[in-house]
Design a protein around this motif. Structure first.
Motif, PDB file in Angstrom:
ATOM      1  N   GLY A   1      -6.200 -23.467 -15.350  1.00 52.78           N
ATOM      2  CA  GLY A   1      -5.294 -24.537 -14.940  1.00 52.78           C
ATOM      3  C   GLY A   1      -4.746 -24.260 -13.559  1.00 52.78           C
ATOM      4  N   LYS A   2      -3.740 -25.028 -13.171  1.00 48.54           N
ATOM      5  CA  LYS A   2      -3.188 -24.871 -11.821  1.00 48.54           C
ATOM      6  C   LYS A   2      -2.501 -23.521 -11.633  1.00 48.54           C
ATOM      7  CE  LYS A   2       0.958 -27.512 -13.121  1.00 48.54           C
ATOM      8  NZ  LYS A   2       1.777 -28.713 -12.799  1.00 48.54           N
ATOM      9  N   GLN A   3      -2.140 -22.865 -12.742  1.00 47.91           N
ATOM     10  CA  GLN A   3      -1.507 -21.555 -12.630  1.00 47.91           C
ATOM     11  C   GLN A   3      -2.477 -20.485 -12.128  1.00 47.91           C
ATOM     12  OE1 GLN A   3      -2.193 -22.980 -15.530  1.00 47.91           O
ATOM     13  NE2 GLN A   3      -3.376 -21.533 -16.771  1.00 47.91           N
ATOM     14  N   CYS A   4      -3.778 -20.767 -12.176  1.00 50.90           N
ATOM     15  CA  CYS A   4      -4.780 -19.761 -11.792  1.00 50.90           C
ATOM     16  C   CYS A   4      -4.668 -19.376 -10.319  1.00 50.90           C
ATOM     17  CB  CYS A   4      -6.181 -20.268 -12.092  1.00 50.90           C
ATOM     18  SG  CYS A   4      -6.508 -20.526 -13.861  1.00 50.90           S
ATOM     19  N   ASP A   5      -4.210 -20.290  -9.467  1.00 50.19           N
ATOM     20  CA  ASP A   5      -4.124 -20.007  -8.033  1.00 50.19           C
ATOM     21  C   ASP A   5      -3.155 -18.871  -7.738  1.00 50.19           C
ATOM     22  OD1 ASP A   5      -5.933 -21.984  -7.510  1.00 50.19           O
ATOM     23  OD2 ASP A   5      -4.434 -23.519  -7.085  1.00 50.19           O
ATOM     24  N   ARG A   6      -2.126 -18.694  -8.573  1.00 52.87           N
ATOM     25  CA  ARG A   6      -1.144 -17.647  -8.311  1.00 52.87           C
ATOM     26  C   ARG A   6      -1.167 -16.540  -9.367  1.00 52.87           C
ATOM     27  NH1 ARG A   6       1.676 -22.115 -10.403  1.00 52.87           N
ATOM     28  NH2 ARG A   6       2.945 -21.657 -12.266  1.00 52.87           N
TER      29      ARG A   6
END
Length: 264
Positions: free
Chosen positions: A226-231
């Motif tokens: 999900g979008k949390q993967c970037d950080r």
């Protein structure tokens, strides 16, 4: 021994079970996690003294009391930090103390709460920290000071878990319901207030129940992309992001940190 759970841990599990497994069960540490800044810590401690140690014989303290509390807790800071902190507390005084009819004595300041929940024959110890807890006519308000330059409001689903966790803990500790969780940005005076309901309590119970089942029965902790993967600090080890993920470090804990309290 009860299994320790906090809002931070539960939010991590909700975002991605695999990242949770690496960080909390296998204790894989990274350099991406940092402690709180010295200025923020000093501001929290000074505000705790403002409310905890004021004698409450007068309606409101004067500005000298605010300065005294800051002087008590600003030792060790740089001259620039000391001046910055004094200005922040003076603005706080003008907006939240001077304009109020009186300084209301809180139920508690700068402390820890805990509660216990048994699921799947596993006992969880729910822990959390608070900056201030105020009495309301029909419940409690938990106030969380934010000292960063930018007010970063958590995602709504993560905020719901935090509210639910504190709802459980305060209900057990004080036998009163949490009515509001308030984020107070010290630099701007902005307040973001969330209403707490029993829905939050049920939601957090459901997530803890899911975690309990996985701890007891499941050998896999699949990633949730999900979008949390970037950080994410563990992205390089994640099979969902790469066909050839980096191997897990050999220095990592060899066995999961499972501390079960089984009902007999």
């Amino acid at each position: 021994m009860p299994y320790q759970i906090s809002a931070t841990k539960l939010q991590s599990y909700s975002r991605c079970p695999y990242a949770y497994y690496l960080r909390y069960e296998r204790r894989l540490t990274t350099s991406d996690f940092f402690g709180s800044a010295a200025l923020g810590t000093a501001l929290h401690q000074a505000l705790a003294m403002v409310y905890r140690d004021w004698h409450y014989h007068e309606a409101t303290p004067d500005l000298h009391w605010i300065h005294r509390c800051w002087e008590e807790h600003s030792t060790g800071l740089t001259p620039g930090q000391i001046e910055d902190g004094r200005s922040i507390l003076e603005r706080y005084y003008e907006k939240f103390i001077l304009n109020a009819p009186s300084l209301r004595q809180p139920l508690a300041v700068e402390g820890r709460i805990q509660a216990f929940l048994r699921v799947e024959s596993l006992e969880f110890c729910i822990t959390g920290r608070y900056d201030r807890i105020d009495y309301l006519n029909d419940g409690l308000e938990l106030i969380d000071y934010k000292s960063s330059r930018d007010l970063k409001v958590p995602e709504s689903d993560e905020m719901d878990l935090q509210i639910g966790l504190y709802y459980l803990a305060l209900e057990q500790t004080y036998q009163q319901s949490l009515k509001y969780l308030t984020l107070l940005h010290l630099r701007t005076g902005e307040k973001v207030r969330y209403r707490a309901t029993r829905r939050h309590k049920k939601q957090v119970q459901a997530v803890i129940s899911d975690l309990a089942v996985r701890l007891r029965h499941d050998e896999t902790w699949e990633p949730t992309p999900g979008k949390q993967c970037d950080r994410c600090a563990y992205s390089r080890y994640c099979p969902a992001l790469s066909v050839n993920p980096a191997p897990l470090p050999t220095t990592m804990s060899a066995t999961p940190e499972l501390q079960l309290a089984l009902g007999l």
